[in-house]
Write a protein that holds these residues in place. Structure first.
Motif, PDB file in Angstrom:
ATOM      1  N   VAL A  13      -8.024  67.860  -9.873  1.00 35.20           N
ATOM      2  CA  VAL A  13      -7.516  68.220 -11.201  1.00 35.20           C
ATOM      3  C   VAL A  13      -7.477  69.741 -11.351  1.00 35.20           C
ATOM      4  CG1 VAL A  13      -7.960  68.066 -13.680  1.00 35.20           C
ATOM      5  CG2 VAL A  13      -8.269  66.048 -12.232  1.00 35.20           C
ATOM      6  N   GLU A  14      -8.523  70.405 -10.923  1.00 33.73           N
ATOM      7  CA  GLU A  14      -8.578  71.864 -11.002  1.00 33.73           C
ATOM      8  C   GLU A  14      -7.494  72.508 -10.134  1.00 33.73           C
ATOM      9  OE1 GLU A  14     -11.567  75.412  -9.642  1.00 33.73           O
ATOM     10  OE2 GLU A  14     -12.469  73.588 -10.452  1.00 33.73           O
ATOM     11  N   ILE A  15      -7.326  72.006  -8.920  1.00 32.04           N
ATOM     12  CA  ILE A  15      -6.295  72.543  -8.031  1.00 32.04           C
ATOM     13  C   ILE A  15      -4.908  72.296  -8.613  1.00 32.04           C
ATOM     14  CG2 ILE A  15      -5.218  72.317  -5.759  1.00 32.04           C
ATOM     15  CD1 ILE A  15      -8.027  71.850  -4.624  1.00 32.04           C
ATOM     16  N   ASN A  16      -4.697  71.122  -9.179  1.00 33.20           N
ATOM     17  CA  ASN A  16      -3.420  70.813  -9.816  1.00 33.20           C
ATOM     18  C   ASN A  16      -3.130  71.779 -10.964  1.00 33.20           C
ATOM     19  OD1 ASN A  16      -1.095  68.920 -10.274  1.00 33.20           O
ATOM     20  ND2 ASN A  16      -2.148  68.673 -12.227  1.00 33.20           N
ATOM     21  N   ASP A  17      -4.133  72.064 -11.759  1.00 32.12           N
ATOM     22  CA  ASP A  17      -3.956  73.010 -12.864  1.00 32.12           C
ATOM     23  C   ASP A  17      -3.576  74.400 -12.346  1.00 32.12           C
ATOM     24  OD1 ASP A  17      -4.538  71.034 -14.701  1.00 32.12           O
ATOM     25  OD2 ASP A  17      -6.619  71.687 -15.013  1.00 32.12           O
ATOM     26  N   GLU A  47       1.420  81.581 -14.171  1.00 29.05           N
ATOM     27  CA  GLU A  47       0.936  82.957 -14.249  1.00 29.05           C
ATOM     28  C   GLU A  47       0.502  83.518 -12.883  1.00 29.05           C
ATOM     29  OE1 GLU A  47       0.395  86.466 -16.232  1.00 29.05           O
ATOM     30  OE2 GLU A  47       1.239  84.621 -17.051  1.00 29.05           O
ATOM     31  N   PRO A  48      -0.416  82.861 -12.149  1.00 32.77           N
ATOM     32  CA  PRO A  48      -0.850  83.451 -10.874  1.00 32.77           C
ATOM     33  C   PRO A  48       0.219  83.293  -9.785  1.00 32.77           C
ATOM     34  CG  PRO A  48      -1.978  81.367 -11.224  1.00 32.77           C
ATOM     35  CD  PRO A  48      -1.157  81.641 -12.463  1.00 32.77           C
ATOM     36  N   GLN A  49       0.247  84.256  -8.885  1.00 32.96           N
ATOM     37  CA  GLN A  49       1.174  84.201  -7.749  1.00 32.96           C
ATOM     38  C   GLN A  49       0.525  83.525  -6.537  1.00 32.96           C
ATOM     39  OE1 GLN A  49       4.457  85.236  -7.882  1.00 32.96           O
ATOM     40  NE2 GLN A  49       3.945  85.298 -10.048  1.00 32.96           N
ATOM     41  N   SER A  50      -0.807  83.524  -6.494  1.00 32.52           N
ATOM     42  CA  SER A  50      -1.513  82.950  -5.348  1.00 32.52           C
ATOM     43  C   SER A  50      -2.745  82.192  -5.831  1.00 32.52           C
ATOM     44  CB  SER A  50      -1.923  84.045  -4.365  1.00 32.52           C
ATOM     45  OG  SER A  50      -2.800  84.949  -4.986  1.00 32.52           O
ATOM     46  N   ILE A  51      -3.234  81.310  -4.957  1.00 37.55           N
ATOM     47  CA  ILE A  51      -4.476  80.599  -5.256  1.00 37.55           C
ATOM     48  C   ILE A  51      -5.388  80.668  -4.032  1.00 37.55           C
ATOM     49  CG2 ILE A  51      -3.421  79.040  -6.935  1.00 37.55           C
ATOM     50  CD1 ILE A  51      -3.622  76.814  -4.850  1.00 37.55           C
ATOM     51  N   LEU A  52      -6.666  80.620  -4.282  1.00 39.38           N
ATOM     52  CA  LEU A  52      -7.671  80.663  -3.226  1.00 39.38           C
ATOM     53  C   LEU A  52      -8.206  79.258  -3.004  1.00 39.38           C
ATOM     54  CD1 LEU A  52      -9.504  82.415  -1.366  1.00 39.38           C
ATOM     55  CD2 LEU A  52     -11.095  82.529  -3.300  1.00 39.38           C
ATOM     56  N   ASN A  93       4.154  77.922  -2.384  1.00 41.77           N
ATOM     57  CA  ASN A  93       4.296  77.464  -1.001  1.00 41.77           C
ATOM     58  C   ASN A  93       3.445  76.224  -0.701  1.00 41.77           C
ATOM     59  OD1 ASN A  93       5.349  77.599   1.639  1.00 41.77           O
ATOM     60  ND2 ASN A  93       3.589  78.780   2.329  1.00 41.77           N
ATOM     61  N   VAL A  94       2.483  75.913  -1.562  1.00 42.98           N
ATOM     62  CA  VAL A  94       1.613  74.759  -1.316  1.00 42.98           C
ATOM     63  C   VAL A  94       2.385  73.475  -1.591  1.00 42.98           C
ATOM     64  CG1 VAL A  94      -0.506  73.570  -1.992  1.00 42.98           C
ATOM     65  CG2 VAL A  94      -0.467  76.066  -1.836  1.00 42.98           C
ATOM     66  N   LYS A  95       2.447  72.630  -0.589  1.00 44.00           N
ATOM     67  CA  LYS A  95       3.190  71.367  -0.693  1.00 44.00           C
ATOM     68  C   LYS A  95       2.264  70.201  -1.011  1.00 44.00           C
ATOM     69  CE  LYS A  95       6.378  68.591   2.096  1.00 44.00           C
ATOM     70  NZ  LYS A  95       7.067  68.544   3.394  1.00 44.00           N
ATOM     71  N   ASN A  96       1.131  70.121  -0.309  1.00 43.79           N
ATOM     72  CA  ASN A  96       0.246  68.967  -0.453  1.00 43.79           C
ATOM     73  C   ASN A  96      -1.177  69.373  -0.096  1.00 43.79           C
ATOM     74  OD1 ASN A  96      -0.491  66.306  -0.823  1.00 43.79           O
ATOM     75  ND2 ASN A  96       0.048  65.694   1.241  1.00 43.79           N
ATOM     76  N   ILE A  97      -2.130  68.830  -0.839  1.00 45.75           N
ATOM     77  CA  ILE A  97      -3.552  69.009  -0.536  1.00 45.75           C
ATOM     78  C   ILE A  97      -4.202  67.645  -0.658  1.00 45.75           C
ATOM     79  CG2 ILE A  97      -5.713  70.124  -1.185  1.00 45.75           C
ATOM     80  CD1 ILE A  97      -4.024  72.279  -2.572  1.00 45.75           C
TER      81      ILE A  97
END
Length: 68
Positions: free
Chosen positions: A25-29, A35-40, A50-54
């Motif tokens: 849920v957190e990753i989906n949010d 707003e953010p361009q990247s995620i850690l 660029n993230v397709k699936n986790i």
């Protein structure tokens, strides 16, 4: 308890990462926030778009029924 996840990107990369906690849920949010361009994720930085699936990696031993 650490868990392995597989991150697949639109550019074709597939990374297996170990994280302490997997909260979809957190990753989906994070992925749906414009707003953010990247995620850690773990120790890797990904372009949000660029993230397709986790998904969690299921080990063969996790799939076997437990006999008591």
């Amino acid at each position: 308890m650490a868990i392995s996840i597989k991150v697949t990107t639109h550019s074709g990369d597939e990374d297996i990462l170990t994280v302490d906690e997997f909260n979809p849920v957190e990753i989906n949010d994070q992925l749906n926030d414009n707003e953010p361009q990247s995620i850690l994720i773990a120790d890797q930085i990904y372009s949000r778009i660029n993230v397709k699936n986790i998904k969690p990696v299921v080990e063969p031993s996790d799939m076997e029924p437990k006999v008591e």
